[in-house]
Design a protein around this motif. Structure first.
Motif, short mmCIF file in Angstrom:
data_model
loop_
_atom_site.label_atom_id
_atom_site.label_comp_id
_atom_site.label_asym_id
_atom_site.label_seq_id
_atom_site.Cartn_x
_atom_site.Cartn_y
_atom_site.Cartn_z
N ASN A 133 0.79 -1.23 0.00
CA ASN A 133 0.00 0.00 0.00
C ASN A 133 0.82 1.28 0.00
O ASN A 133 0.26 2.37 0.14
CB ASN A 133 -0.96 0.01 1.20
CG ASN A 133 -0.25 -0.26 2.51
OD1 ASN A 133 0.52 -1.22 2.62
ND2 ASN A 133 -0.51 0.54 3.52
N HIS A 134 2.15 1.20 -0.18
CA HIS A 134 2.96 2.43 -0.17
C HIS A 134 3.82 2.63 -1.41
O HIS A 134 4.36 3.71 -1.60
CB HIS A 134 3.83 2.46 1.08
CG HIS A 134 3.08 2.71 2.34
ND1 HIS A 134 2.39 3.88 2.58
CD2 HIS A 134 2.87 1.93 3.43
CE1 HIS A 134 1.79 3.81 3.76
NE2 HIS A 134 2.06 2.64 4.30
N VAL A 135 3.96 1.63 -2.24
CA VAL A 135 4.86 1.75 -3.38
C VAL A 135 4.40 2.82 -4.37
O VAL A 135 5.21 3.39 -5.10
CB VAL A 135 5.05 0.38 -4.07
CG1 VAL A 135 3.80 -0.02 -4.85
CG2 VAL A 135 6.28 0.38 -4.97
N PRO A 169 -7.64 -5.73 4.90
CA PRO A 169 -6.86 -4.50 4.73
C PRO A 169 -5.49 -4.85 4.12
O PRO A 169 -5.06 -6.00 4.21
CB PRO A 169 -6.71 -3.98 6.17
CG PRO A 169 -7.77 -4.68 6.96
CD PRO A 169 -7.96 -6.01 6.30
N PRO A 170 -4.82 -3.86 3.51
CA PRO A 170 -5.18 -2.44 3.42
C PRO A 170 -6.19 -2.19 2.31
O PRO A 170 -6.24 -2.92 1.32
CB PRO A 170 -3.84 -1.78 3.11
CG PRO A 170 -3.07 -2.82 2.35
CD PRO A 170 -3.46 -4.14 2.97
N THR A 171 -6.98 -1.14 2.49
CA THR A 171 -8.00 -0.79 1.50
C THR A 171 -7.58 0.38 0.62
O THR A 171 -8.10 0.54 -0.48
CB THR A 171 -9.32 -0.44 2.21
OG1 THR A 171 -9.08 0.61 3.16
CG2 THR A 171 -9.88 -1.65 2.95
N TRP A 223 2.81 -13.99 4.68
CA TRP A 223 2.12 -12.70 4.75
C TRP A 223 3.04 -11.60 5.30
O TRP A 223 3.85 -11.83 6.20
CB TRP A 223 0.91 -12.80 5.68
CG TRP A 223 -0.23 -13.61 5.17
CD1 TRP A 223 -0.35 -14.98 5.21
CD2 TRP A 223 -1.44 -13.14 4.59
NE1 TRP A 223 -1.54 -15.38 4.68
CE2 TRP A 223 -2.24 -14.27 4.29
CE3 TRP A 223 -1.94 -11.87 4.29
CZ2 TRP A 223 -3.51 -14.16 3.71
CZ3 TRP A 223 -3.20 -11.77 3.72
CH2 TRP A 223 -3.97 -12.89 3.42
N SER A 224 2.85 -10.39 4.77
CA SER A 224 3.46 -9.19 5.35
C SER A 224 2.36 -8.17 5.61
O SER A 224 1.20 -8.43 5.33
CB SER A 224 4.51 -8.61 4.39
OG SER A 224 3.92 -8.28 3.14
N HIS A 225 2.71 -7.01 6.14
CA HIS A 225 1.83 -5.87 6.41
C HIS A 225 1.53 -5.67 7.89
O HIS A 225 1.32 -4.52 8.32
CB HIS A 225 0.49 -5.97 5.66
CG HIS A 225 -0.42 -4.79 5.88
ND1 HIS A 225 -0.07 -3.51 5.50
CD2 HIS A 225 -1.66 -4.69 6.44
CE1 HIS A 225 -1.06 -2.67 5.81
NE2 HIS A 225 -2.03 -3.36 6.39
#
Length: 374
Positions: A102-104, A160-162, A231-233
């Motif tokens: 969700n940040h790239v 999430p993330p949404t 999984w990550s996040h």
């Protein structure tokens, strides 16, 4: 059948040459630009023992600091590194990165293009994002001897993330898939590759127990042919277990994600030498919003990460390694006694996942209600 992964302290000392290492989230910037050391040599040596070392690169690439002025009224987080910060990625020996997060795309398409150009120029393989959904959904394919290993990176519908930039037929973004779509892709991949793994980026952040949806989705991935799910996040460690003799790790934590300076309302920034650092506010973890320049300091649980070594012979040998980011933002291997204690606690927590969904949900809610009181 679900089986809890036993703790194997002898395996922790195995020399994993020419194998695959899968780690959690990686952000090479933050406060590290103000210090000379950031990683213990033993960590780098361990990472470089592997033919392929993989992490989720969770940041956008900035060309300058003009992004701080683009959306001053919107408290959307921007996790940002600079070109020179990427040198830490190369120096540590990470040579494959998942960009499904969700940040790239925090700084837009041009920033993404600059990032992938830098990665390509430095021989870093990447996957999980692209200029269209066809490109974003392609796996990275690793060749080890006569074996071909496919690894998919994605975010998933329902967890999430949404806030995501999602790739479509004609627009860039990350691969966001439904579990049925991902399951079909895994099925088709079985005839093309010797091994198929999935690295989903999702779940609830800073929660020590995974969402039940993540548990069910992981089982479906394995049911349809995945050889492992990582999984990550969550930015913290979560339980792991064997399902149908295949590993599922719900929270790998962070390999390297240092404390960061946050500029109002919510952007990572890099103050120069003229900045008065004594005026910084301080907060725990990444803030929802700040009104003044702030140093965000990760909590203890967010400073740990797992590296999972995979060795491919007649069966997959799995060796976990625990890393820890000290308060001085130097990454090191956790000592054996501490590692064994952590692995035991994760094993103990894994027992909860064997419980029925309704019982697990009640216990999970009770745990977090108690934590919120403190």
């Amino acid at each position: 059948m679900l089986t809890i992964i036993p703790i194997n302290t002898q395996a922790l000392e195995t020399n994993m040459k020419n194998d695959v290492l899968i780690c959690g989230d990686f952000m090479p910037g933050g406060v590290l630009y103000r210090q000379d050391s950031y990683v213990d040599n033993k960590v780098v040596e361990f990472i470089k023992q592997h033919q392929y070392s993989i992490a989720t690169l969770e940041c956008a690439l900035a060309s300058d600091d003009s992004y701080l002025l683009n959306t001053p009224e919107i408290a959307i987080p921007k996790v940002v590194c600079r070109k020179k910060d990427l040198e830490r990625l190369y120096a540590m020996g990470i040579n494959v990165v998942s960009l499904a997060n969700n940040h790239v795309f925090d700084l837009g398409i041009e920033s993404y293009d600059r990032l992938t150009e830098e990665l390509t120029a430095n021989n870093i393989k990447f996957f999980g994002a692209g200029h269209n959904v066809e490109e974003a959904s392609r796996p990275v394919v690793l060749c080890m001897g006569d074996k071909r290993i496919a690894i998919y990176g994605c975010c998933l519908d329902g967890v999430p993330p949404t806030r995501l930039v999602v790739a479509t037929k004609d627009k860039p973004g990350i691969w966001k898939a439904s579990i049925s779509e991902l399951s079909e892709v895994i099925k088709l991949s079985r005839s093309q590759y010797d091994y198929v793994f999935v690295m989903p980026h999702g779940g609830q952040e800073h929660k020590s127990l995974p969402m039940w949806d993540c548990v069910e989705m992981s089982r479906k991935m394995v049911d349809n042919g995945a050889d492992g799910v990582f999984w990550s996040h969550a930015h913290c460690l979560q339980p792991y277990f064997m399902y149908k003799k295949r590993p599922i790790y719900f929270g790998l934590g962070s390999l390297l994600f240092p404390d960061v300076y946050v500029f109002p309302p919510r952007s990572v920034f890099y103050p120069d030498d003229q900045f008065d650092f004594s005026l910084l506010d301080r907060c725990d973890d990444f803030p929802k919003k700040v009104d003044m320049p702030t140093l965000a300091i990760w909590s203890k649980s967010s400073r740990k990460g797992l590296g999972i070594s995979l060795s491919f012979n007649k069966k997959i040998l799995i060796v976990p390694k625990l890393f820890e980011l000290a308060q001085n933002n130097i990454l090191s291997e956790s000592k054996r006694l501490k590692s064994n204690k952590t692995f035991f606690l994760l094993w103990l927590t894994s027992l909860l996942i064997i419980l029925p969904k309704s019982v697990y949900g009640v216990i999970r809610n009770v745990v977090y209600k108690q934590l919120n009181k403190h």
